[in-house]
Motif scaffolding. Structure first.
Motif, PDB file in Angstrom:
ATOM      1  N   UNK A 327       0.703  -1.163  -0.086  1.00 35.16           N
ATOM      2  CA  UNK A 327      -0.016  -0.010   0.008  1.00 35.16           C
ATOM      3  C   UNK A 327       0.833   1.098   0.004  1.00 35.16           C
ATOM      4  N   UNK A 328       1.977   1.103   0.776  1.00 33.94           N
ATOM      5  CA  UNK A 328       2.838   2.483   0.627  1.00 33.94           C
ATOM      6  C   UNK A 328       3.600   2.693  -0.392  1.00 33.94           C
ATOM      7  N   UNK A 329       4.229   1.701  -1.162  1.00 36.62           N
ATOM      8  CA  UNK A 329       4.891   2.031  -2.134  1.00 36.62           C
ATOM      9  C   UNK A 329       4.037   2.336  -3.438  1.00 36.62           C
ATOM     10  N   UNK A 330       2.963   1.841  -3.334  1.00 40.59           N
ATOM     11  CA  UNK A 330       1.916   2.044  -4.308  1.00 40.59           C
ATOM     12  C   UNK A 330       1.416   3.538  -4.290  1.00 40.59           C
ATOM     13  N   UNK A 331       1.132   3.950  -2.951  1.00 36.98           N
ATOM     14  CA  UNK A 331       0.924   5.450  -2.607  1.00 36.98           C
ATOM     15  C   UNK A 331       2.040   6.247  -3.065  1.00 36.98           C
ATOM     16  N   UNK A 332       3.271   5.834  -3.023  1.00 37.33           N
ATOM     17  CA  UNK A 332       4.413   6.386  -3.425  1.00 37.33           C
ATOM     18  C   UNK A 332       4.810   6.723  -5.082  1.00 37.33           C
ATOM     19  N   UNK A 333       4.137   5.700  -5.585  1.00 36.83           N
ATOM     20  CA  UNK A 333       4.136   5.827  -7.077  1.00 36.83           C
ATOM     21  C   UNK A 333       3.117   6.892  -7.462  1.00 36.83           C
ATOM     22  N   UNK A 334       2.141   6.713  -6.810  1.00 36.43           N
ATOM     23  CA  UNK A 334       0.974   7.671  -7.125  1.00 36.43           C
ATOM     24  C   UNK A 334       1.547   8.966  -6.914  1.00 36.43           C
ATOM     25  N   UNK A 335       2.285   9.482  -5.784  1.00 33.75           N
ATOM     26  CA  UNK A 335       2.600  10.676  -5.618  1.00 33.75           C
ATOM     27  C   UNK A 335       3.465  11.028  -6.625  1.00 33.75           C
ATOM     28  N   UNK A 336       4.537  10.469  -6.861  1.00 35.56           N
ATOM     29  CA  UNK A 336       5.630  10.823  -7.792  1.00 35.56           C
ATOM     30  C   UNK A 336       4.966  11.052  -9.054  1.00 35.56           C
ATOM     31  N   UNK A 337       4.138  10.264  -9.848  1.00 32.68           N
ATOM     32  CA  UNK A 337       3.477  10.398 -10.927  1.00 32.68           C
ATOM     33  C   UNK A 337       2.630  11.490 -11.180  1.00 32.68           C
ATOM     34  N   UNK A 338       1.892  11.764 -10.207  1.00 32.65           N
ATOM     35  CA  UNK A 338       1.052  12.533  -9.896  1.00 32.65           C
ATOM     36  C   UNK A 338       1.723  14.008 -10.257  1.00 32.65           C
ATOM     37  N   UNK A 339       2.864  14.217  -9.630  1.00 35.75           N
ATOM     38  CA  UNK A 339       3.699  15.289  -9.720  1.00 35.75           C
ATOM     39  C   UNK A 339       4.418  15.446 -11.187  1.00 35.75           C
ATOM     40  N   UNK A 340       4.240  14.622 -12.037  1.00 31.05           N
ATOM     41  CA  UNK A 340       4.679  14.457 -13.341  1.00 31.05           C
ATOM     42  C   UNK A 340       6.043  14.039 -13.730  1.00 31.05           C
ATOM     43  N   UNK A 341       6.519  13.278 -12.501  1.00 29.07           N
ATOM     44  CA  UNK A 341       8.146  12.589 -12.786  1.00 29.07           C
ATOM     45  C   UNK A 341       8.016  11.196 -13.205  1.00 29.07           C
ATOM     46  N   UNK A 342       8.887  10.832 -13.968  1.00 29.18           N
ATOM     47  CA  UNK A 342       9.072   9.531 -14.299  1.00 29.18           C
ATOM     48  C   UNK A 342       9.629   8.847 -13.099  1.00 29.18           C
ATOM     49  N   UNK A 343       9.392   7.406 -13.198  1.00 31.48           N
ATOM     50  CA  UNK A 343       9.604   6.728 -12.068  1.00 31.48           C
ATOM     51  C   UNK A 343      10.073   5.431 -12.285  1.00 31.48           C
ATOM     52  N   UNK A 344      10.964   4.546 -11.507  1.00 37.13           N
ATOM     53  CA  UNK A 344      11.389   3.250 -11.410  1.00 37.13           C
ATOM     54  C   UNK A 344      11.128   2.641 -10.116  1.00 37.13           C
ATOM     55  N   UNK A 345      10.810   1.453 -10.210  1.00 36.79           N
ATOM     56  CA  UNK A 345       9.989   0.782  -8.935  1.00 36.79           C
ATOM     57  C   UNK A 345      11.314  -0.481  -8.571  1.00 36.79           C
ATOM     58  N   UNK A 346      11.566  -0.615  -7.347  1.00 34.09           N
ATOM     59  CA  UNK A 346      12.422  -1.676  -6.663  1.00 34.09           C
ATOM     60  C   UNK A 346      11.809  -2.066  -5.756  1.00 34.09           C
ATOM     61  N   UNK A 347      10.935  -1.509  -4.928  1.00 37.63           N
ATOM     62  CA  UNK A 347      10.307  -1.888  -3.891  1.00 37.63           C
ATOM     63  C   UNK A 347      10.027  -3.253  -3.430  1.00 37.63           C
ATOM     64  N   UNK A 348       9.368  -3.881  -4.499  1.00 39.39           N
ATOM     65  CA  UNK A 348       9.120  -5.366  -4.002  1.00 39.39           C
ATOM     66  C   UNK A 348      10.006  -6.290  -4.619  1.00 39.39           C
ATOM     67  N   UNK A 349      11.032  -5.970  -5.329  1.00 38.22           N
ATOM     68  CA  UNK A 349      12.049  -6.836  -6.019  1.00 38.22           C
ATOM     69  C   UNK A 349      13.367  -7.131  -5.058  1.00 38.22           C
ATOM     70  N   UNK A 350      13.514  -7.209  -3.842  1.00 36.75           N
ATOM     71  CA  UNK A 350      14.972  -7.295  -3.074  1.00 36.75           C
ATOM     72  C   UNK A 350      15.212  -8.807  -2.868  1.00 36.75           C
ATOM     73  N   UNK A 351      16.048  -9.370  -3.701  1.00 40.06           N
ATOM     74  CA  UNK A 351      16.455 -10.533  -3.781  1.00 40.06           C
ATOM     75  C   UNK A 351      17.374 -11.006  -2.674  1.00 40.06           C
ATOM     76  N   UNK A 352      17.914 -10.197  -1.912  1.00 41.85           N
ATOM     77  CA  UNK A 352      19.038 -10.304  -1.219  1.00 41.85           C
ATOM     78  C   UNK A 352      18.046 -11.000   0.066  1.00 41.85           C
TER      79      UNK A 352
END
Length: 457
Positions: A327-352
């Motif tokens: 819920x938190x990283x999805x909210x972050x993506x919404x905030x970033x893109x609503x401000x007009x910025x391009x984005x890249x996601x890593x939050x859910x792909x920590x293989x370590x």
């Protein structure tokens, strides 16, 4: 149909596939009598429709087409693309179509038209691919500032010289892979201090320095001169358009303790607002990088955006936090893109992260466009990055821990969302690919209790 091997030029340009000189004649090979057998495929043509490009780049054309025994070309094989990068992707797909038997490779009559969903599909590896330093060590050998690595690396052998960087970039280039370095500032720079006196902020206890140091001191003009020289060198060695400028986990406590920083902030009317101080630094750094001869683009970690730093419109914001809180990283993506910025996601792909049992489902079920936002917002998502942080990973377990779980993320970022929404459908594909990697000589981990024929000694 039987397929023979392909040859590649040393610079990665494909030639037409030709039978090897020792290939037995068709006349000496038995013809199968069942209805599935349609004949032998003696060669596969590679049709590159435009001249080769030297280096891969963002939004390069990776589309390709494979035709094996198609209606318009029966008993022929062709790989077609507008770009060398599409040819490379097509060759890999073609290799995965081949099924070995006792004496040859079998392949079905096939027609494929393929291209990636996202252009940005990355693997992050500390000091390898390519978060190139951290607080503990500075291994990058700078010609302009040799003391950075002389005094900041683990040892003289734990370094990346210019020839090492060139070798990594060239190895990647021949495979259509981009190498994007991260030089994370103003925090995570403790290893810079010994080799560049005056760069870091002295921390105070009361009215006296306590002998420790914090982030880069943003009040000194000569520090920006240093950064300009260093980044001019770095962007000359790494040919990709983008560079990661970091900006994460900046601890304000040292800045708060330093009286010189306090005086500087008073002079520019930002007293007490350390996010504004961070903005002063980031703004000057971005101005430096964007005005270098290479005119680089840049990424920053999400804290730069979260702290209210005013960043340029073309900044890419890298979302990495809240890895266990969708819920938190999805909210972050919404905030970033609503401000007009391009984005890249890593939050859910920590293989370590180490876990017991089948853990890849959570990686496969994550989608970087699965958040509440408009279609135009979702178009600002450039893709994603799977991370293998190195606190407990080195050459002994890097391959096994990364693969084949990174393949799960690769499929999510390449294939369309409607074809990557079922873990049960992905399971046999992933098992087959794990066995394929074993057959190619890679010691990759099992994803569940299973057996591959290649895993026989």
């Amino acid at each position: 149909m039987t397929v023979t091997s392909c040859k590649m030029l040393s610079r990665g340009t494909p030639r037409s596939c030709l039978p090897p000189p020792t290939s037995p004649s068709k006349k000496n090979q038995p013809w199968r009598k069942d209805n599935d057998f349609k004949g032998y495929l003696d060669s596969v043509k590679v049709n590159l429709l435009t001249p080769c490009e030297d280096y891969p780049y963002q939004d390069m054309d990776e589309h390709y087409e494979i035709k094996i025994d198609s209606p318009d070309a029966p008993r022929e094989g062709t790989i077609i693309s507008q770009s060398i990068w599409g040819i490379l992707r097509g060759l890999e797909t073609f290799s995965q179509l081949l099924v070995p038997d006792a004496s040859a490779f079998n392949v079905n009559s096939t027609q494929i038209m393929d291209f990636p969903r996202f252009a940005f599909r990355w693997v992050l590896r500390n000091s390898c691919s390519f978060k190139i330093y951290d607080d503990q060590s500075f291994p990058y050998v700078s010609d302009a500032f040799p003391d950075l690595s002389n005094m900041g690396s683990y040892s003289p052998s734990h370094v990346y010289r210019a020839k090492d960087v060139s070798a990594v970039v060239e190895y990647a280039r021949l495979r259509g892979i981009r190498v994007l370095p991260e030089f994370d500032t103003p925090g995570h720079t403790e290893s810079w201090g010994p080799g560049q006196p005056g760069l870091l902020t002295p921390c105070y206890k009361g009215s006296s320095p306590d002998g420790t140091f914090g982030p880069i001191d943003p009040s000194k003009d000569n520090n920006y001169d240093f950064l300009q020289t260093l980044f001019t060198e770095v962007t000359g060695r790494f040919p990709d358009h983008y560079i990661h400028l970091g900006g994460d986990e900046v601890n304000f406590s040292c800045w708060k303790s330093n009286p010189n920083i306090t005086d500087f902030m008073a002079k520019i009317n930002i007293t007490g607002d350390y996010s504004k101080l961070e903005q002063v630094y980031i703004t000057k750094l971005v101005d430096i990088v964007s005005n270098l001869p290479t005119k680089n683009g840049y990424l920053v970690w999400q804290e730069v955006f979260d702290n209210g730093v005013e960043i340029a419109n073309d900044t890419i914001v890298h979302v990495w936090k809240y890895e266990n809180v969708p819920v938190a990283w999805k909210h972050e993506l919404n905030q970033v893109t609503s401000a007009g910025y391009k984005t890249v996601l890593s939050s859910c792909w920590y293989l370590n992260y180490i876990s017991y049992g089948v853990d890849w489902h959570k990686y496969y079920e994550c989608d970087p466009q699965d958040f509440h936002g408009t279609d135009s917002q979702k178009q600002l998502v450039m893709g994603g990055e799977t991370c293998m942080w190195g606190e407990y990973v080195d050459r002994t377990n890097l391959i096994s821990r990364t693969w084949p779980r990174a393949s799960v993320v690769a499929e999510k970022l390449w294939s369309s969302s409607e074809h990557t929404n079922s873990t049960s459908e992905a399971t046999p594909r992933l098992e087959e690919h794990r066995c394929r990697l074993l057959a190619r000589g890679y010691d990759v981990e099992p994803l569940w209790p299973s057996f591959c024929s290649a895993d026989v000694y």
